[in-house]
Scaffold this active site. Structure first.
Site, PDB file in Angstrom:
ATOM      1  N   LYS A 253       0.856  -1.192   0.000  1.00 16.20           N
ATOM      2  CA  LYS A 253       0.000   0.000   0.000  1.00 16.20           C
ATOM      3  C   LYS A 253       0.886   1.233   0.000  1.00 16.20           C
ATOM      4  CE  LYS A 253      -3.028   2.769   3.054  1.00 16.20           C
ATOM      5  NZ  LYS A 253      -3.863   2.829   4.281  1.00 16.20           N
ATOM      6  N   ASP A 258      -2.417  10.384   3.361  1.00 16.77           N
ATOM      7  CA  ASP A 258      -3.813  10.002   3.593  1.00 16.77           C
ATOM      8  C   ASP A 258      -4.504  11.052   4.447  1.00 16.77           C
ATOM      9  OD1 ASP A 258      -6.231   8.759   3.961  1.00 16.77           O
ATOM     10  OD2 ASP A 258      -5.470   7.202   5.328  1.00 16.77           O
ATOM     11  N   LYS A 265      -9.832  13.225   8.014  1.00 18.89           N
ATOM     12  CA  LYS A 265      -9.318  12.887   9.345  1.00 18.89           C
ATOM     13  C   LYS A 265      -9.241  14.150  10.203  1.00 18.89           C
ATOM     14  CE  LYS A 265      -6.221   9.072   8.002  1.00 18.89           C
ATOM     15  NZ  LYS A 265      -6.854   8.027   8.811  1.00 18.89           N
ATOM     16  N   ASP A 276       1.890   6.655   5.341  1.00 19.27           N
ATOM     17  CA  ASP A 276       0.872   5.689   4.920  1.00 19.27           C
ATOM     18  C   ASP A 276       1.276   4.920   3.657  1.00 19.27           C
ATOM     19  OD1 ASP A 276      -1.508   4.459   5.605  1.00 19.27           O
ATOM     20  OD2 ASP A 276      -2.756   5.831   4.430  1.00 19.27           O
ATOM     21  N   ASP A 335     -11.989   7.258   3.914  1.00 17.54           N
ATOM     22  CA  ASP A 335     -10.749   7.043   4.678  1.00 17.54           C
ATOM     23  C   ASP A 335     -10.357   5.562   4.726  1.00 17.54           C
ATOM     24  OD1 ASP A 335      -8.554   7.755   6.153  1.00 17.54           O
ATOM     25  OD2 ASP A 335      -9.637   8.109   8.028  1.00 17.54           O
ATOM     26  N   GLU A 337      -9.281   3.786   2.400  1.00 20.98           N
ATOM     27  CA  GLU A 337      -8.808   3.859   1.013  1.00 20.98           C
ATOM     28  C   GLU A 337      -7.759   2.810   0.674  1.00 20.98           C
ATOM     29  OE1 GLU A 337      -7.459   5.470   3.407  1.00 20.98           O
ATOM     30  OE2 GLU A 337      -5.339   5.155   2.992  1.00 20.98           O
ATOM     31  N   ARG A 339      -7.502  -0.332   1.314  1.00 25.00           N
ATOM     32  CA  ARG A 339      -8.047  -1.598   0.804  1.00 25.00           C
ATOM     33  C   ARG A 339      -8.532  -1.447  -0.641  1.00 25.00           C
ATOM     34  NH1 ARG A 339     -12.327  -1.737   5.615  1.00 25.00           N
ATOM     35  NH2 ARG A 339     -10.579  -0.628   6.554  1.00 25.00           N
TER      36      ARG A 339
HETATM   37  N1  BES Z   1      -3.963   4.829   6.940  1.00 32.12           N
HETATM   38  C1  BES Z   1      -5.060   4.590   7.799  1.00 32.12           C
HETATM   39  C2  BES Z   1      -4.750   3.608   8.930  1.00 32.12           C
HETATM   40  C3  BES Z   1      -3.758   4.056   9.971  1.00 32.12           C
HETATM   41  C4  BES Z   1      -4.192   4.627  11.156  1.00 32.12           C
HETATM   42  C5  BES Z   1      -2.418   3.809   9.820  1.00 32.12           C
HETATM   43  C6  BES Z   1      -3.283   4.994  12.115  1.00 32.12           C
HETATM   44  C7  BES Z   1      -1.511   4.174  10.796  1.00 32.12           C
HETATM   45  C8  BES Z   1      -1.939   4.759  11.940  1.00 32.12           C
HETATM   46  C9  BES Z   1      -6.216   3.999   6.992  1.00 32.12           C
HETATM   47  O1  BES Z   1      -6.299   4.430   5.688  1.00 32.12           O
HETATM   48  C10 BES Z   1      -7.471   4.432   7.670  1.00 32.12           C
HETATM   49  O2  BES Z   1      -7.741   5.584   7.690  1.00 32.12           O
HETATM   50  N2  BES Z   1      -8.206   3.468   8.215  1.00 32.12           N
HETATM   51  C11 BES Z   1      -9.411   3.740   8.896  1.00 32.12           C
HETATM   52  C12 BES Z   1     -10.432   2.718   8.459  1.00 32.12           C
HETATM   53  C13 BES Z   1     -11.829   3.038   8.905  1.00 32.12           C
HETATM   54  C14 BES Z   1     -12.351   4.261   8.198  1.00 32.12           C
HETATM   55  C15 BES Z   1     -12.696   1.832   8.614  1.00 32.12           C
HETATM   56  C16 BES Z   1      -9.142   3.627  10.401  1.00 32.12           C
HETATM   57  O3  BES Z   1      -8.365   2.762  10.801  1.00 32.12           O
HETATM   58  O4  BES Z   1      -9.685   4.431  11.132  1.00 32.12           O
HETATM   59 ZN    ZN Z   2      -4.531   5.001   4.810  1.00 29.91          ZN
HETATM   60 MN    MN Z   3      -7.387   6.210   5.476  1.00 31.94          MN
END
Ligand code: BES
Ligand code: ZN
Ligand code: MN
Length: 489
Positions: A253, A258, A265, A276, A335, A337, A339
């Site tokens: 990824k 992000d 966010k 990210d 967010d 994204e 996946r």
């Molecule tokens: N890049 C983030 C995940 C992340 C969070 C990585 C903290 C490192 C530290 C990912 O894209 C994300 O935002 N995931 C969301 C998913 C949710 C919206 C289902 C998350 O984990 O909040």
């Molecule tokens: Zn992300």
């Molecule tokens: Mn995200």
């Protein structure tokens, strides 16, 4: 820092590993009488007992060839393994690299120990000073040369050469994670990867129009709010005797930044999302390590590089995207994204690369940080053998993984009213539903493991000496070790 192996040491700092509650090592006793007398005194009166983590500094007399001697706690000899030696090498460098002295020599008990000490030292010597313009001499390391003393330098060099390749891969991954997001965006990331061609890796870049032809609507959907062109980069290392044999695919990824997109966010801490692309960095670093140590395996690295931005043209909650696999996805949260990016790259890995096994790495969910913290990556797989191989490689390399479950109960949480699936599964088991989503783009034929590295790709605060910078460069050592143990001719 330059690393050398030799039978004897000529350096400004000489260092000796002392067993816990043990005597002065023979090499320290061999020095001139005044020096060895002073070193002996360091074992008396203070708290230095040779426990792991301890160091004692001794000022050498003018008449001696070294300026300082360092006693390093080696702990109990029976408990000392390669990880212990890495730690010792790293803690020595952390303590002495700003000392003002240029050269150091460290006495090792065996060629294996020398190689591990060197690997730890090199991991600890990493710096990322690219954006500082006012660093004084005293802000940068003085130590530029480390000699490991061993009875068999040739064997140590040989063992170290593959460890060093892995550390070089780690350095590359760290550099990529640490780079600022205005400096490292999809196209500049792809350019950085071009440098791997010098090592014999074939690098090819797909731009947005190439990916549109492949129907990669999920990856392109994530990138469509950004002014930057999205990219997919393929790195091919053909090291097996049969260059045409089906390769292993490593998928990363690469969300260069992000913001969350329209599901934006919170502001606090958002700058961390420069990291990210840690999965793509891990894959890139692993490819570098494999090429440097001329791994006898065919491996393809694939990274999906995008920037997730809010914009008038960005995807929004409710949009339905069509993936390269043909399956449709209702975007309920922009967010989630990573996946979406991986869905299309994973599909490419099996449909076009025809990989015999796939590992993907992604900073995919905050939930895995809650589950496992910063000391294990989450491992997800339906293939017990492959999960076992990666778990073992994690223990051997020190980049540890911990398996979490998959199952149809979790998969059902991805049901959508409007499309084949939605891109989130609700609050519960966030890392598992993310993994279930990916699984739908791999199918049942190809052995596959997903590593959620959100908790380990970068770490703030107290850190091991082997991990000195923000970006940890997690991945290359694990992947290289996994391939070496299980897939090399
Ligand atoms: N890049 C983030 C995940 C992340 C969070 C990585 C903290 C490192 C530290 C990912 O894209 C994300 O935002 N995931 C969301 C998913 C949710 C919206 C289902 C998350 O984990 O909040
Ligand atoms: Zn992300
Ligand atoms: Mn995200």
């Amino acid at each position: 820092m330059k690393i050398k192996f030799a039978e004897t040491v000529e350096a400004e700092i000489v260092a000796f590993i002392v067993d816990e509650d043990g005597a002065l090592p023979a090499e320290a006793k061999d020095l001139d009488a005044e020096s060895s007398g002073l070193i002996g005194e360091a074992l008396e009166g203070g708290r230095f007992t040779g426990k792991l983590g301890q160091q004692a500094l001794v000022v050498m007399p003018k008449s001696a060839s070294a300026r300082r001697a360092v006693l390093i706690g080696g702990g109990k000899p029976a408990q000392r393994d390669s990880h212990t030696f890495e730690r010792i090498g790293a803690e020595f460098v952390r303590a002495q690299q700003m000392s003002g002295f240029k050269s150091a020599g460290l006495f090792a008990s065996s060629p294996q120990a020398a190689a591990s000490l060197a690997a730890g030292a090199k991991l600890a010597a990493y710096r990322f000073d690219k954006y500082f313009t006012t660093l004084k001499d005293t802000d940068t390391p003085s130590l530029v040369e480390l000699t490991l003393s061993t009875g068999d330098p040739t064997q140590a060099v040989e063992i170290f050469s593959s460890l060093e390749a892995e550390v070089e891969g780690t350095y590359f991954a760290r550099d990529l994670v640490n780079m600022a997001p205005n400096d490292l965006y999809p196209e500049s990331f792809a350019r950085e990867l071009g440098s791997l061609e010098d090592l014999g890796i074939e690098v090819s870049v797909l731009d947005e129009s190439d990916m549109r032809k492949l129907g990669m609507g999920c990856l392109l959907g994530v990138g469509q709010g950004s002014d930057k062109d999205s990219q997919m980069v393929m790195m091919r290392w053909a090291g097996a005797d049969d260059k045409d044999a089906a390769p292993i695919a490593l998928v990363g990824k690469g969300v260069c930044f992000d913001t969350g997109g329209i599901s934006i966010k919170p502001g606090a801490g958002m700058e961390d999302m420069r990291g990210d692309m840690g999965g793509a960095a891990a894959v890139s670093g692993a490819m570098k390590a494999l090429a440097l140590r001329k791994a006898k395996a065919n491996v393809v690295g694939l990274v999906g590089l995008v920037e997730n931005m809010p914009d008038g043209n960005a995807i929004k909650p409710g949009d339905v995207l069509t993936s390269a696999s043909g399956q449709t996805v209702e975007v309920q949260n922009t967010d989630a994204e990573g996946r979406l990016v991986l869905a299309d790259v994973l599909w490419y890995a099996q449909e076009h690369v025809k990989a015999k096994a796939i590992v993907d790495l992604a900073t995919l969910t905050g939930a895995v940080v809650i589950s496992l913290g910063h000391h294990h990556a989450g491992l997800f797989s339906s293939d017990d053998d492959m999960a076992g191989e990666l778990t073992a490689a994690g223990l051997a390399s020190g980049e540890r993984v911990w398996r979490l479950p998959l199952g149809p109960e979790y998969d059902r949480l991805l049901k959508s009213k409007f499309a084949d699936m939605r891109n989130i599964g609700g609050r519960a088991a966030g890392s598992i539903t993310a993994a279930q989503f990916l699984k739908r783009f791999v199918g049942d034929e190809t052995p596959w493991c997903h590593l959620d590295i959100a908790g380990v790709a970068w770490v703030e605060g107290e850190k091991a000496a082997t991990d000195p910078a923000w970006g940890s460069g997690f991945g290359p050592r694990l992947l290289s070790r996994w391939i070496e143990t299980n897939y090399e001719d």
